[in-house]
Design a protein around this motif. Structure first.
Motif, short mmCIF file in Angstrom:
data_model
loop_
_atom_site.label_atom_id
_atom_site.label_comp_id
_atom_site.label_asym_id
_atom_site.label_seq_id
_atom_site.Cartn_x
_atom_site.Cartn_y
_atom_site.Cartn_z
N SER A 67 18.73 -18.62 -25.70
CA SER A 67 17.63 -18.74 -26.67
C SER A 67 16.42 -17.93 -26.25
O SER A 67 15.81 -17.22 -27.06
CB SER A 67 17.25 -20.22 -26.84
OG SER A 67 18.28 -20.93 -27.47
N LEU A 68 16.04 -18.02 -24.98
CA LEU A 68 14.87 -17.29 -24.50
C LEU A 68 15.11 -15.79 -24.56
O LEU A 68 14.19 -15.02 -24.91
CB LEU A 68 14.52 -17.73 -23.08
CG LEU A 68 13.24 -17.15 -22.49
CD1 LEU A 68 12.04 -17.44 -23.38
CD2 LEU A 68 13.00 -17.69 -21.08
N SER A 69 16.31 -15.35 -24.23
CA SER A 69 16.62 -13.91 -24.30
C SER A 69 16.55 -13.41 -25.74
O SER A 69 16.08 -12.29 -25.99
CB SER A 69 18.02 -13.64 -23.73
OG SER A 69 18.07 -13.94 -22.36
N ILE A 70 17.00 -14.23 -26.69
CA ILE A 70 16.89 -13.86 -28.10
C ILE A 70 15.43 -13.75 -28.51
O ILE A 70 15.01 -12.80 -29.18
CB ILE A 70 17.63 -14.88 -28.99
CG1 ILE A 70 19.14 -14.77 -28.78
CG2 ILE A 70 17.28 -14.67 -30.46
CD1 ILE A 70 19.95 -15.83 -29.52
N VAL A 71 14.62 -14.74 -28.10
CA VAL A 71 13.19 -14.72 -28.42
C VAL A 71 12.53 -13.47 -27.87
O VAL A 71 11.80 -12.76 -28.58
CB VAL A 71 12.50 -15.98 -27.87
CG1 VAL A 71 10.98 -15.85 -27.96
CG2 VAL A 71 12.96 -17.22 -28.64
N LEU A 72 12.79 -13.14 -26.61
CA LEU A 72 12.14 -11.99 -25.98
C LEU A 72 12.57 -10.68 -26.64
O LEU A 72 11.75 -9.78 -26.84
CB LEU A 72 12.48 -11.97 -24.48
CG LEU A 72 11.87 -13.11 -23.66
CD1 LEU A 72 12.45 -13.12 -22.25
CD2 LEU A 72 10.36 -12.98 -23.60
N ALA A 88 16.59 -17.56 -32.91
CA ALA A 88 17.08 -18.42 -31.82
C ALA A 88 17.50 -19.78 -32.37
O ALA A 88 18.48 -20.37 -31.90
CB ALA A 88 15.99 -18.59 -30.75
N ALA A 89 16.78 -20.27 -33.36
CA ALA A 89 17.11 -21.57 -33.96
C ALA A 89 18.45 -21.53 -34.67
O ALA A 89 19.25 -22.46 -34.57
CB ALA A 89 16.01 -21.98 -34.93
N VAL A 90 18.70 -20.45 -35.42
CA VAL A 90 19.98 -20.32 -36.12
C VAL A 90 21.13 -20.31 -35.12
O VAL A 90 22.18 -20.95 -35.33
CB VAL A 90 19.99 -19.04 -36.97
CG1 VAL A 90 21.40 -18.70 -37.43
CG2 VAL A 90 19.08 -19.22 -38.18
N SER A 91 20.95 -19.62 -34.02
CA SER A 91 21.97 -19.61 -32.98
C SER A 91 22.21 -21.01 -32.42
O SER A 91 23.36 -21.44 -32.23
CB SER A 91 21.54 -18.65 -31.85
OG SER A 91 22.44 -18.72 -30.76
N ALA A 267 10.65 -26.01 -28.20
CA ALA A 267 9.23 -25.79 -28.44
C ALA A 267 8.53 -25.25 -27.20
O ALA A 267 7.65 -24.39 -27.30
CB ALA A 267 8.57 -27.09 -28.90
N LEU A 268 8.93 -25.73 -26.03
CA LEU A 268 8.27 -25.25 -24.81
C LEU A 268 8.65 -23.81 -24.51
O LEU A 268 7.82 -23.04 -24.01
CB LEU A 268 8.64 -26.15 -23.62
CG LEU A 268 7.97 -27.52 -23.59
CD1 LEU A 268 8.24 -28.23 -22.27
CD2 LEU A 268 6.46 -27.41 -23.82
N GLN A 269 9.91 -23.43 -24.79
CA GLN A 269 10.29 -22.04 -24.56
C GLN A 269 9.39 -21.09 -25.35
O GLN A 269 8.87 -20.10 -24.80
CB GLN A 269 11.75 -21.83 -24.94
CG GLN A 269 12.74 -22.37 -23.94
CD GLN A 269 14.18 -22.05 -24.31
OE1 GLN A 269 14.46 -21.50 -25.39
NE2 GLN A 269 15.11 -22.40 -23.44
N SER A 389 12.07 -24.86 -31.58
CA SER A 389 11.63 -23.47 -31.47
C SER A 389 11.16 -22.92 -32.81
O SER A 389 10.18 -22.17 -32.89
CB SER A 389 12.78 -22.60 -30.92
OG SER A 389 13.88 -22.61 -31.80
N THR A 390 11.84 -23.31 -33.90
CA THR A 390 11.42 -22.87 -35.23
C THR A 390 10.04 -23.41 -35.59
O THR A 390 9.14 -22.67 -36.03
CB THR A 390 12.43 -23.33 -36.29
OG1 THR A 390 13.71 -22.79 -35.98
CG2 THR A 390 12.01 -22.86 -37.67
N ALA A 391 9.86 -24.72 -35.40
CA ALA A 391 8.58 -25.34 -35.73
C ALA A 391 7.46 -24.78 -34.87
O ALA A 391 6.37 -24.46 -35.36
CB ALA A 391 8.67 -26.85 -35.56
#
Length: 455
Positions: A67-72, A88-91, A267-269, A389-391
């Protein structure tokens, strides 16, 4: 003639009373032996343990990276935290929905038969996501690639727990220690994974984190899959079909409550990444999030070494309440340093909550549905991560990083509320039946005895 008949009526009378005592002690067999202390050293000397633990660690490390790698990567290529969090949320949603189905297939057909095709699909899907993001493809294509990437994440944590259940059957105290060890391992991956993903994505290349995630998944997953000797036996396609683990109301309650824990992760990520970026120290986001996971890991180590007198249900309620308290402080932290300290303290409640949840769910379902039950909990965490993460991404885009830290507070508070309202559902079926039996009138079973002798 009357006296012998009278004697036969009176002498059997105490007999039906005696079974009531074992019935009570059998109500909670796991708890009765929970005071026995089984150390990590003895656990790791279980025959065959290291043959699956070593490859499993490599294969589950990407769980803390994906998830973090997708976000970055998406933030770097699009500049939008909202889009990055949504992809990241869809994943994570795909993982949460499909993961339990792969767990059920593993229960029925064996772990290796499910792992091999899953790993191949994951490697191809992550490669496609990387190519689309770097190529500036339309936003919808990122979502299209994220779905199979998340759906094909190997459920290594659940599969390892199922192997422990198989290896330690009949030893509930050792199984509790094994679940603690697995939680510590999970948290260690969340210490190392985010740091590794951030370091690779920010210092090597934006896609380096996802490339490493896919490589570890493929290599570690295949090495784990070939260890067939330690895998639990498959039910087989011809066996009697078992109802889904999700039909158990206790499993549904635990999965629902762990949505809140997952929302804290997700959310923290995103929020920590945004806070570090706003402070001018983007590369520190992995370190700050790693300290949060480090707090959980340390708590998990201590949890597994302690002799608990309270039930797993009580322990989960207490640790979940402490998680809500910890989340309530994050939004007020004025700097990355204080945020790291608050995150470390907040993380102390994570591992005890998860260990208690896995201990409870193992007691709620039969042997033919344990892997599926474990994956429902893992999937719930992933789904909560997606929602969180979405919210958080949407709140951050509109109100800045501070607002993002209100999301884990809201998610954990809702999870605790659900747990408190439905806590009665967490009693294992055997405990409920014995509890009912122990409250039956002791003299009631005595009635057939006189009629038999009278005949």
């Amino acid at each position: 003639m009357a006296r012998p008949a009278q004697a036969t009526r009176t002498t059997p009378a105490p007999v039906p009373v005696r079974p009531a005592r074992p019935a009570v002690t059998a109500a909670e067999p796991a708890e009765a032996t929970a005071h026995e202390r089984v150390g990590y050293g003895a656990l790791l000397r279980t025959p065959g343990a290291w043959t699956f633990l070593a490859p499993a660690f490599a294969a589950r490390l990407p769980f803390g990276m994906l998830s973090l790698s997708i976000v970055l990567l998406v933030v770097d290529t699009t500049g939008s935290y909202g889009l990055a969090g949504a992809v990241a949320a869809v994943s994570a949603v795909a993982q949460a929905l499909i993961g339990p189905q792969t767990g059920r297939l593993a229960d029925r057909h064996g772990q290796g038969a499910v792992l091999f095709p899953t790993i191949v699909v994951h490697g191809v899907s992550v490669a496609a996501l990387i190519a689309l993001a770097l190529g500036g493809a339309p936003d919808w294509t990122l979502f299209a690639a994220a779905v199979p990437a998340g759906a094909s994440v190997p459920q290594i944590g659940a599969l390892v727990r199922a192997r422990w259940v198989h290896a330690l059957r009949g030893r509930p105290a050792a199984l509790s220690t094994a679940f603690a060890f697995e939680s510590v391992t999970d948290e260690f991956t969340f210490v190392v994974g985010p740091v590794l993903a951030t370091a690779l994505s920010t210092t090597v290349a934006p896609a380096a984190g996802l490339i490493a995630e896919a490589a570890l998944t493929v290599v570690g997953g295949l090495a784990f899959a070939v260890q067939r000797r330690t895998a639990p036996p498959a039910r087989g396609a011809g066996d009697v079909r078992h109802a889904s683990a999700l039909t158990n109301p206790g499993v549904r309650l635990l999965a629902g409550s762990l949505l809140g824990v997952g929302s804290v992760f997700g959310a923290l990520q995103v929020s920590i990444t945004a806070a570090a970026d706003a402070a001018g120290h983007a590369a520190m986001s992995g370190v700050v999030y790693g300290l949060f996971a480090c707090g959980s890991m340390c708590a998990g180590v201590v949890y597994g070494m302690a002799r608990w007198k309270r039930s797993a249900q009580q322990r989960m309620l207490v640790s979940y309440a402490l998680l809500v308290v910890g989340c309530s402080t994050l939004w007020a932290m004025p700097s990355l340093t204080t945020l790291a300290v608050a995150g470390l303290c907040c993380g102390l409640a994570i591992a005890p909550t998860l260990i208690s949840a896995y201990t409870l769910v193992e007691s709620l379902v039969g042997a033919g549905a344990k892997t599926e039950a474990f994956t429902w909990l893992t999937g719930a965490i992933g789904l909560g991560l997606a929602l969180g993460s979405t919210a958080a991404g949407q709140v951050i885009d509109g109100h800045g990083p501070t607002g993002g830290f209100l999301v884990p507070l809201a998610g954990s508070a809702l999870g605790l509320t659900a747990l408190l309202l439905g806590r009665r559902l967490l009693t294992p079926p055997t405990a409920r039946s014995h509890a009912v039996a122990s409250h039956l009138p002791a003299a009631a079973p005595a009635a057939p005895a006189p009629s038999a002798t009278a005949a």
